[in-house]
Design a protein around this motif. Structure first.
Motif, PDB file in Angstrom:
ATOM      1  N   LEU A  94       0.823  -1.209   0.000  1.00 24.26           N
ATOM      2  CA  LEU A  94       0.000   0.000   0.000  1.00 24.26           C
ATOM      3  C   LEU A  94       0.861   1.265   0.000  1.00 24.26           C
ATOM      4  O   LEU A  94       0.567   2.229  -0.709  1.00 24.26           O
ATOM      5  N   VAL A  95       1.921   1.267   0.779  1.00 24.78           N
ATOM      6  CA  VAL A  95       2.816   2.427   0.828  1.00 24.78           C
ATOM      7  C   VAL A  95       3.498   2.627  -0.523  1.00 24.78           C
ATOM      8  O   VAL A  95       3.592   3.754  -1.022  1.00 24.78           O
ATOM      9  N   ALA A  96       3.960   1.545  -1.127  1.00 24.96           N
ATOM     10  CA  ALA A  96       4.609   1.653  -2.434  1.00 24.96           C
ATOM     11  C   ALA A  96       3.622   2.151  -3.487  1.00 24.96           C
ATOM     12  O   ALA A  96       3.958   3.002  -4.313  1.00 24.96           O
ATOM     13  N   GLY A  97       2.390   1.643  -3.458  1.00 22.95           N
ATOM     14  CA  GLY A  97       1.367   2.102  -4.395  1.00 22.95           C
ATOM     15  C   GLY A  97       1.039   3.565  -4.206  1.00 22.95           C
ATOM     16  O   GLY A  97       0.903   4.315  -5.173  1.00 22.95           O
ATOM     17  N   TYR A  98       0.914   3.999  -2.969  1.00 22.51           N
ATOM     18  CA  TYR A  98       0.643   5.415  -2.696  1.00 22.51           C
ATOM     19  C   TYR A  98       1.797   6.293  -3.177  1.00 22.51           C
ATOM     20  O   TYR A  98       1.578   7.354  -3.754  1.00 22.51           O
ATOM     21  N   ARG A 108       3.208  10.250  -9.680  1.00 21.03           N
ATOM     22  CA  ARG A 108       2.553  10.458 -10.972  1.00 21.03           C
ATOM     23  C   ARG A 108       1.687  11.706 -10.938  1.00 21.03           C
ATOM     24  O   ARG A 108       1.656  12.477 -11.889  1.00 21.03           O
ATOM     25  N   ARG A 109       0.974  11.918  -9.848  1.00 21.82           N
ATOM     26  CA  ARG A 109       0.116  13.092  -9.726  1.00 21.82           C
ATOM     27  C   ARG A 109       0.966  14.362  -9.704  1.00 21.82           C
ATOM     28  O   ARG A 109       0.632  15.360 -10.335  1.00 21.82           O
ATOM     29  N   ASN A 110       2.097  14.352  -8.984  1.00 25.92           N
ATOM     30  CA  ASN A 110       2.976  15.519  -8.930  1.00 25.92           C
ATOM     31  C   ASN A 110       3.604  15.799 -10.291  1.00 25.92           C
ATOM     32  O   ASN A 110       3.746  16.946 -10.688  1.00 25.92           O
TER      33      ASN A 110
END
Length: 90
Positions: free
Chosen positions: A30-34, A40-42
């Motif tokens: 979950l941490v890696a996915g976040y 990507r968003r940045n």
């Protein structure tokens, strides 16, 4: 009875250890996915806002005689219109 209790305790410890390892793996995924999604968003926000960070071209053309708009502190880039002038004699 003591031996039976020790076996049950050992099985319980192994079961808890397996659940803990599974929980750690899930949390790490979950941490890696976040982390990937936030990068990507940045990157998308940086690429999309590049046009907005550049100043828009001025609608008034600055004339060499001093008809331009005053900048910060009343000083214009072409030496006219306010504050300081570069056209004087030396």
């Amino acid at each position: 009875m003591r031996i039976e209790q020790a076996r049950n305790d050992e099985r319980d410890n192994k079961r808890v250890f397996r659940w803990a390892i599974g929980a750690v793996i899930v949390v790490m995924l979950l941490v890696a996915g976040y982390n990937v999604m936030s990068h990507r968003r940045n990157d998308a926000a940086t690429a999309g806002s590049q046009g907005m960070t550049q100043p828009a071209p001025s609608s008034q053309a600055a004339s060499p005689g001093g008809g331009g708009t005053a900048g910060v502190g009343g000083v214009t880039g072409n030496g006219g219109g306010g504050g300081q002038s570069q056209t004087g004699t030396q």
